[in-house]
Write a protein that holds these residues in place. Sequence first.
Motif, PDB file in Angstrom:
ATOM      1  N   ASP A  72      46.177  50.847  27.869  1.00  0.00           N
ATOM      2  CA  ASP A  72      46.521  52.070  27.904  1.00  0.00           C
ATOM      3  C   ASP A  72      45.403  53.097  28.760  1.00  0.00           C
ATOM      4  N   SER A  73      44.950  52.358  29.638  1.00  0.00           N
ATOM      5  CA  SER A  73      43.891  53.044  30.643  1.00  0.00           C
ATOM      6  C   SER A  73      44.559  52.640  32.288  1.00  0.00           C
ATOM      7  N   ALA A  74      44.456  53.851  32.911  1.00  0.00           N
ATOM      8  CA  ALA A  74      45.033  53.514  34.308  1.00  0.00           C
ATOM      9  C   ALA A  74      43.981  52.938  35.127  1.00  0.00           C
ATOM     10  N   ILE A  75      44.277  52.124  36.138  1.00  0.00           N
ATOM     11  CA  ILE A  75      43.359  51.270  37.042  1.00  0.00           C
ATOM     12  C   ILE A  75      43.489  51.983  38.372  1.00  0.00           C
ATOM     13  N   ASP A  76      42.267  52.114  38.704  1.00  0.00           N
ATOM     14  CA  ASP A  76      42.107  52.298  40.418  1.00  0.00           C
ATOM     15  C   ASP A  76      41.669  51.016  40.962  1.00  0.00           C
ATOM     16  N   LEU A  77      42.455  50.265  41.483  1.00  0.00           N
ATOM     17  CA  LEU A  77      42.323  48.763  42.106  1.00  0.00           C
ATOM     18  C   LEU A  77      41.691  48.912  43.518  1.00  0.00           C
ATOM     19  N   ASP A  78      40.460  48.664  43.565  1.00  0.00           N
ATOM     20  CA  ASP A  78      39.835  48.757  44.759  1.00  0.00           C
ATOM     21  C   ASP A  78      39.913  47.471  45.544  1.00  0.00           C
ATOM     22  N   LEU A  79      40.736  47.419  46.708  1.00  0.00           N
ATOM     23  CA  LEU A  79      41.153  46.317  47.309  1.00  0.00           C
ATOM     24  C   LEU A  79      40.012  45.380  47.901  1.00  0.00           C
ATOM     25  N   ASP A  80      38.994  46.272  48.429  1.00  0.00           N
ATOM     26  CA  ASP A  80      37.962  45.721  49.067  1.00  0.00           C
ATOM     27  C   ASP A  80      37.118  44.956  47.971  1.00  0.00           C
ATOM     28  N   LEU A  81      36.817  45.313  46.888  1.00  0.00           N
ATOM     29  CA  LEU A  81      36.135  44.786  45.845  1.00  0.00           C
ATOM     30  C   LEU A  81      36.467  43.521  45.411  1.00  0.00           C
ATOM     31  N   TRP A  82      38.069  43.347  45.209  1.00  0.00           N
ATOM     32  CA  TRP A  82      38.705  42.174  44.625  1.00  0.00           C
ATOM     33  C   TRP A  82      38.926  41.290  45.770  1.00  0.00           C
ATOM     34  N   THR A  83      38.529  41.326  47.010  1.00  0.00           N
ATOM     35  CA  THR A  83      38.423  40.281  48.016  1.00  0.00           C
ATOM     36  C   THR A  83      37.161  39.877  48.401  1.00  0.00           C
ATOM     37  N   ARG A  84      36.324  40.810  47.629  1.00  0.00           N
ATOM     38  CA  ARG A  84      34.837  40.410  48.060  1.00  0.00           C
ATOM     39  C   ARG A  84      34.102  39.061  47.580  1.00  0.00           C
ATOM     40  N   ARG A  85      33.690  38.103  48.421  1.00  0.00           N
ATOM     41  CA  ARG A  85      32.991  36.844  47.769  1.00  0.00           C
ATOM     42  C   ARG A  85      31.659  37.301  47.365  1.00  0.00           C
ATOM     43  N   SER A  86      31.377  37.942  46.187  1.00  0.00           N
ATOM     44  CA  SER A  86      30.113  38.381  45.963  1.00  0.00           C
ATOM     45  C   SER A  86      30.216  38.660  44.143  1.00  0.00           C
ATOM     46  N   ASN A  87      29.239  38.752  43.662  1.00  0.00           N
ATOM     47  CA  ASN A  87      29.047  38.905  42.078  1.00  0.00           C
ATOM     48  C   ASN A  87      29.486  40.100  41.451  1.00  0.00           C
ATOM     49  N   ASP A  88      29.655  40.939  42.453  1.00  0.00           N
ATOM     50  CA  ASP A  88      30.314  42.459  41.784  1.00  0.00           C
ATOM     51  C   ASP A  88      31.856  42.323  41.843  1.00  0.00           C
ATOM     52  N   ASN A  89      32.383  41.339  42.293  1.00  0.00           N
ATOM     53  CA  ASN A  89      33.825  40.935  42.109  1.00  0.00           C
ATOM     54  C   ASN A  89      33.819  40.267  40.852  1.00  0.00           C
ATOM     55  N   PRO A  90      34.549  40.591  39.846  1.00  0.00           N
ATOM     56  CA  PRO A  90      34.698  39.983  38.454  1.00  0.00           C
ATOM     57  C   PRO A  90      35.149  38.545  38.603  1.00  0.00           C
ATOM     58  N   VAL A  91      36.167  38.587  39.200  1.00  0.00           N
ATOM     59  CA  VAL A  91      36.997  37.042  39.234  1.00  0.00           C
ATOM     60  C   VAL A  91      36.239  36.193  40.106  1.00  0.00           C
ATOM     61  N   PHE A  92      35.727  36.652  41.149  1.00  0.00           N
ATOM     62  CA  PHE A  92      34.725  35.587  41.960  1.00  0.00           C
ATOM     63  C   PHE A  92      33.629  35.171  41.134  1.00  0.00           C
ATOM     64  N   TYR A  93      32.973  36.313  40.283  1.00  0.00           N
ATOM     65  CA  TYR A  93      31.883  36.060  39.538  1.00  0.00           C
ATOM     66  C   TYR A  93      32.054  34.887  38.357  1.00  0.00           C
TER      67      TYR A  93
END
Length: 552
Positions: A408-429
Amino acid sequence: MMPTQLAEAVHGAAAAVLAERGLDQSVLPDQATVSRTKRPEHGDYASNIAMQVSKGVGVPPRELAGDIASHLANYPGVRGVEVAGPGFLNIWVAAAAAGGVVREIVRQGDAYGRTETLANDRVNLEFVSANPTGPIHVGGVRWAAVGDALARLMRAAGADVVTEYYFNDAGAQIDRFARSLMAAAKGEAVPEDGYVGDYIGEIAAAVVERRPDVLSLPEPEAQEVFRVEGCALMFDEVKASLTEFGLTFDVFFNEQTLHERGEVQAAYDLLTERGYVYPKDGAFWLRTTAFGDDKDRVIRKSNGNWGYIAADCAYYLDKRRRGFEKVILVLGADHHGYVGRLRAMVACFGEDPDRHLELIIGQLVNLTRDGKPVRLSKRAGTLVTLRDIIDAIGVDAARYALARYSVDSAIDLDLDLWTRRSNDNPVFYVQYAHARMASVLRTAAERGVSRGDDFDPSLLVHEREGDLVRALAAFPSVVGMAAELREPHRVARYLEELAGTYHKFYDTCRVLPHDDEEPTDLNRARLWLVEATGTVLANGLWLLGVSAPDRM
């Protein structure tokens, strides 16, 4: 000791106290609840059972809590109990009892986390169901990720779930699609109300390749060919893109089937028989206002064609006749207006919409880069498609990102974030945490350090070990709650918290001995803990349709 076992102990202690006092035991809840405490000085778990029942038995909650604490302190595996605040029970669990969860996880493997919370539910779960007039766009991608995660979660909670894709291959939008294809094939301008995008030309060319005679046919026949062949080609593309996303449906259902089998007419006849169809202005209307809809709906138009709701009626009945107790629909943000009409439709059939129908309405997804909106697709006109998302960030990141937030919340999907190999990328973490655990286990095997067939859980007394054990023990309740509330984002947030808890443990507690040291029982116990944590991370990622890599 699992939280469920501790909850049973708390319930048993409360029942014993009420029995001793000659008080009414019917005021007890069916199950006691225990929750992890936020601060270790407040115990490992807390329960408010004394406060829940005190009013019903006329005993002050702190007094009642004191008696329950005395009973509970004698329960095997309980190290201590204290009364806090207005009547909370703060409970400490012995290390040996807490650590036993680790043994259970390793032995259960990929079955750990499964519950019977929804064991009696037989559910038809419909999601995506995009019209066959174009590729699946970004909104549909979100429902693909969320819907599949919901199906996995509900099955893990014991429900019998069938996933279904409704292919709306009849109606006015299909006619517009066919006319758009025909115009593209002839090199003409797309009709004003038609569909645009490079894909229209591609499909039109494919139809002509299949049926070289189509352009020489009379226009009505040619349009029918473009309708049938175009829908089939579009549906093939939809299925292929879903497969690429790692998603398969149990059932693909065509709207046309409802018409061919006479189910639309049968639903209309049943509603007429029940007195909810009436004539007006040459058309026939379904009296949905009788059950709270904002207006009645045309079920049969004045030209004899079916209104949009007619197929909805037939499709709902078809699902119920197939034996589904609950029909769940995952719908996009533009479908809020459907809630009232669909609930009213169910009531017109004499059924309870609260029991048999569940509507999940989600919000939009916006793609961004550097805070600015992104348009990825030329092929689909102004739409961003499933394949665009896969190409931009990959399947794992897309699935995780789209299921990570409340629907029930809109998402702003940051493409740079979600391809980043770093701990600020939740799936990478989370995936990196799993790979790190796999690396520890590989290194142990290479050095000949075995965890053995069993271990002494009482050795896991370090604060960081206790934090990790309690986090692992919470997984089944997270799965059950996420399934019951239809909130897969709870699993994602749990996994991120678990990964963080593991990193703190690993940075503080040495798992493997130094090269010149012999492995100790504590080393072996910690290897069990690492393996158990890896198992839970993998199980949680699987629930979201995301891989758990051993190397990154």
